[in-house]
Scaffold this active site. Structure first.
Site, PDB file in Angstrom:
ATOM      1  N   ASP A 115     -28.643 104.056 -52.021  1.00 36.66           N
ATOM      2  CA  ASP A 115     -27.186 104.123 -52.110  1.00 36.66           C
ATOM      3  C   ASP A 115     -26.612 103.247 -51.004  1.00 36.66           C
ATOM      4  OD1 ASP A 115     -27.119 105.976 -54.223  1.00 36.66           O
ATOM      5  OD2 ASP A 115     -27.312 107.659 -52.845  1.00 36.66           O
ATOM      6  N   ASP A 133     -24.815 104.913 -60.186  1.00 37.99           N
ATOM      7  CA  ASP A 133     -23.988 106.126 -60.153  1.00 37.99           C
ATOM      8  C   ASP A 133     -22.608 105.864 -60.744  1.00 37.99           C
ATOM      9  OD1 ASP A 133     -26.088 107.380 -58.800  1.00 37.99           O
ATOM     10  OD2 ASP A 133     -25.231 106.935 -56.831  1.00 37.99           O
TER      11      ASP A 133
END
Length: 156
Positions: A115, A133
């Site tokens: 991330d 995401d």
């Protein structure tokens, strides 16, 4: 359905390319502030959304791999059954599929999800996320909007 598979492929490729670039750059230079509310920062997420189960001791990676594989198979099966007039639904499914494949790829090759997008307000930070995401979220919104359309699949 197959004519929309390119959406999942583009999401997967863009996700992996941005994660590669973020890993290479952020590992050397650290956090990059883009705006007063947005930064790029490298996070290795061993959990699920919002870091759920990130401290579970390692078993969660296998669990999330099985969940992602199951979701991908289900999405492909569902997409295969849809008719050509279900274009909105197929687009949502392909976004979710591409995102799931992007995060699955990370889990298989790294044991965690990369991330790097950090959205915040003063000291409050939204959990870091990535392109996969974002695609999953947009796809889920499309699926919800499609489900809320009057007379969607009930009459078919």
């Amino acid at each position: 359905m197959w004519r929309f598979m390119w959406i999942a492929v583009v999401v997967l490729l863009f996700d992996q390319l941005t994660k590669l670039a973020a890993t290479d750059y952020l590992a050397l230079h650290g956090e990059i502030k883009l705006a007063p509310f947005l930064s790029f920062v490298l996070v290795h997420n061993t959990g699920a959304a919002f870091g759920f189960l990130s401290g579970a001791g390692g078993w969660q990676n296998v669990f999330f791999i099985v969940v992602a594989l199951s979701a991908c198979v289900f999405i492909l099966w569902m997409s295969w059954r849809l008719e050509s007039r279900d274009m909105f639904l197929v687009i949502g499914l392909m976004l979710v599929l591409g995102g799931a494949l992007g995060n699955l790829t990370d889990r298989l090759f790294h044991g965690y999800v990369i991330d790097f997008i950090d959205v915040y307000y003063h000291v409050w930070h939204w959990p870091a996320f990535n392109v996969a995401d974002s695609a999953i979220t947009i796809g889920a919104v499309i699926l919800a909007l499609d489900a809320l359309q009057p007379g969607s699949r009930k009459t078919r």
